[in-house]
Enzyme design. Structure first.
Site, short mmCIF file in Angstrom:
data_model
loop_
_atom_site.label_atom_id
_atom_site.label_comp_id
_atom_site.label_asym_id
_atom_site.label_seq_id
_atom_site.Cartn_x
_atom_site.Cartn_y
_atom_site.Cartn_z
N TRP A 1 0.82 -1.21 0.00
CA TRP A 1 0.00 0.00 0.00
C TRP A 1 0.85 1.26 0.00
O TRP A 1 0.51 2.24 -0.67
CB TRP A 1 -1.01 -0.01 1.14
CG TRP A 1 -2.10 -1.01 0.90
CD1 TRP A 1 -2.43 -2.07 1.68
CD2 TRP A 1 -2.99 -1.07 -0.24
NE1 TRP A 1 -3.45 -2.79 1.11
CE2 TRP A 1 -3.82 -2.19 -0.06
CE3 TRP A 1 -3.15 -0.30 -1.39
CZ2 TRP A 1 -4.81 -2.55 -0.99
CZ3 TRP A 1 -4.13 -0.65 -2.31
CH2 TRP A 1 -4.94 -1.76 -2.10
N LYS B 1 -12.85 -1.13 5.61
CA LYS B 1 -12.14 -2.00 6.53
C LYS B 1 -12.73 -1.85 7.94
O LYS B 1 -13.21 -2.81 8.52
CB LYS B 1 -10.65 -1.68 6.57
CG LYS B 1 -9.78 -2.31 5.47
CD LYS B 1 -10.12 -1.90 4.08
CE LYS B 1 -9.27 -2.51 3.00
NZ LYS B 1 -8.17 -1.69 2.53
N ASP C 1 -2.04 7.00 5.70
CA ASP C 1 -3.10 6.16 5.14
C ASP C 1 -3.56 5.18 6.22
O ASP C 1 -2.97 4.13 6.40
CB ASP C 1 -2.54 5.41 3.92
CG ASP C 1 -3.54 4.38 3.37
OD1 ASP C 1 -4.68 4.30 3.88
OD2 ASP C 1 -3.16 3.66 2.43
C1 LIG Z 1 -7.55 -1.29 1.26
C2 LIG Z 1 -6.45 -0.30 1.35
C3 LIG Z 1 -6.21 0.65 0.35
C4 LIG Z 1 -7.05 0.72 -0.90
O1 LIG Z 1 -8.30 1.13 -0.58
P1 LIG Z 1 -9.44 1.46 -1.69
O2 LIG Z 1 -10.51 2.03 -0.82
O3 LIG Z 1 -9.79 0.17 -2.33
O4 LIG Z 1 -8.88 2.43 -2.64
C5 LIG Z 1 -5.19 1.54 0.52
N1 LIG Z 1 -4.43 1.54 1.62
C6 LIG Z 1 -4.61 0.63 2.61
C7 LIG Z 1 -3.72 0.66 3.81
C8 LIG Z 1 -5.62 -0.32 2.50
O5 LIG Z 1 -5.82 -1.21 3.48
#
Ligand SMILES: *Cc1c(COP(=O)(O)O)cnc(C)c1O
Length: 358
Positions: free
Chosen positions: A101, A194, A170
């Site tokens: 990520w 999540k 993030d």
């Molecule tokens: C799932 C995830 C993403 C991507 O998320 P989307 O909402 O599908 O764009 C980015 N960073 C992390 C840490 C994630 O767990």
């Protein structure tokens, strides 16, 4: 009957929240319609939206000089929005590379400006978080970006970086899993699917002094200043996701808030890692201090048993234990909505499977 769901995302939601949404779905608060069917500018919807923001602010203790935005496009669109808003011409942004990520964020930022990879743990296959003392930070960087929890690798920071530039994080897979000092950050973003609510909603928490400096060609919908000035309603926001996130925030407050979630999440993670470590059959490669409390990847002593493990765990009502398609193996995600009983059932299944196949 609801099974135990260990999906990494879109992930489990609290059953109580789903039941409440179901009960008020056709006729929301005696309005004669569902919340999905009303104008986002109506008094009713704006009331629900404001309540969701107020509850989130209270859960995280978000200071008043931060804006909270309810957007679309997922964390992935924020990979672009962050540099488009914060990375001025000629400036450099520092990124810490801890896995898949972080790399997604780096690749996108490189399209818009100078990116310095200030640290990477690639040499040991991302099994540890690089100590901050080893980071090669840029003087006067526009910001420092990191990924507090690598959802696929199962790697989590055990510290909040102390940097001079605005800290951007993030938090897609660990927001609301424990208390957080928001004042240490310039910007926090997270896709909802999540640990917040359904897919389609993205949260951005941004310090006011960082907005209003976007590159001139930025699409209006990505401009934090424009979104903040219009209450995240330049156009139609993801109304159902916003509403459902609000129900999750209310549920979290009822559970005792983020301190209670932290205690429960620690208990769940300890139960699973302790068993993996003493099993002699399962293994997790991450440096113990950096093991994720949200996403626990593990391998079996004999990888040819993976298919049987997945088939039997699914039959036992333990769902979505396959690892990410890019890495294989197994992964159990233990977000807020996954109860302790789910982890107890998983460990009991793993013990039995190891006994029969060891
Ligand atoms: C799932 C995830 C993403 C991507 O998320 P989307 O909402 O599908 O764009 C980015 N960073 C992390 C840490 C994630 O767990």
């Amino acid at each position: 009957m609801r099974a135990f769901n260990f999906c990494a995302g879109p992930a489990a939601l609290p059953t109580a929240v789903l039941n409440r949404a179901q009960s008020e779905l056709p006729d929301w608060h005696s309005t004669g319609m569902s919340i999905m069917e009303m104008s986002h500018r109506s008094k009713d919807f704006v009331g629900a939206a404001d309540k969701a923001e107020a509850d989130l602010r209270s859960l995280l203790g978000i200071p008043s000089n931060y804006k909270v935005l309810f957007l679309q496009g997922g964390a992935t669109l924020q990979f672009s929005a962050v540099p488009l808003n914060l990375l001025g011409a000629g400036q450099t942004a520092d990124y810490i590379d801890t896995g898949i990520w972080a790399q997604g964020a780096i690749k996108e930022a490189q399209r818009y400006g100078n990116v310095n990879i200030a640290a990477t743990s690639g040499a040991d296959h991302y099994h540890h978080v690089p100590a901050q003392s080893t980071w090669n930070l840029t003087p006067d960087a526009a910001y420092v970006h990191y990924t507090p929890n690598e959802t696929i690798g199962g790697l989590q920071y055990d510290f909040i970086p102390e940097v001079e530039a605005p800290l951007v994080a993030d938090f897609s897979s660990s927001i609301l899993s424990e208390p957080l000092d928001v004042s240490k950050f310039g910007l926090i973003y997270a896709g909802a699917q999540k640990n917040i609510g359904p897919a389609g909603l993205t949260l951005v928490i941004v310090r006011e002094d960082l907005i209003g400096k976007a590159q001139s060609t930025i699409p209006s919908l990505l401009d934090y200043a424009k979104q903040a000035n219009s209450g995240s309603m330049i156009n139609t926001p993801p109304t159902f996701g916003w509403y459902l996130a609000g129900l999750v925030f209310e549920w979290l407050i009822e559970q005792g808030g983020l301190t209670a979630m932290q205690k429960l999440n620690q208990e769940k993670a300890t139960l699973l890692y302790d068993y993996i470590d003493r099993s002699g059959f399962y293994a997790n490669p991450i440096n113990p201090a950096n093991r994720s409390k949200m996403n626990v990847p593990f391998t079996l002593a004999d990888s040819s048993l993976e298919k049987a493990f997945l088939a039997e765990s699914t039959a036992a009502g333990l769902l979505n234990l396959a690892g990410h398609r890019s890495v294989g193996g197994m992964r159990a995600s233990l977000y807020n909505a996954v109860p302790l009983e789910a982890v107890q059932a998983l460990v009991a299944f793993m013990q039995d499977f190891a006994k029969r196949n060891g």
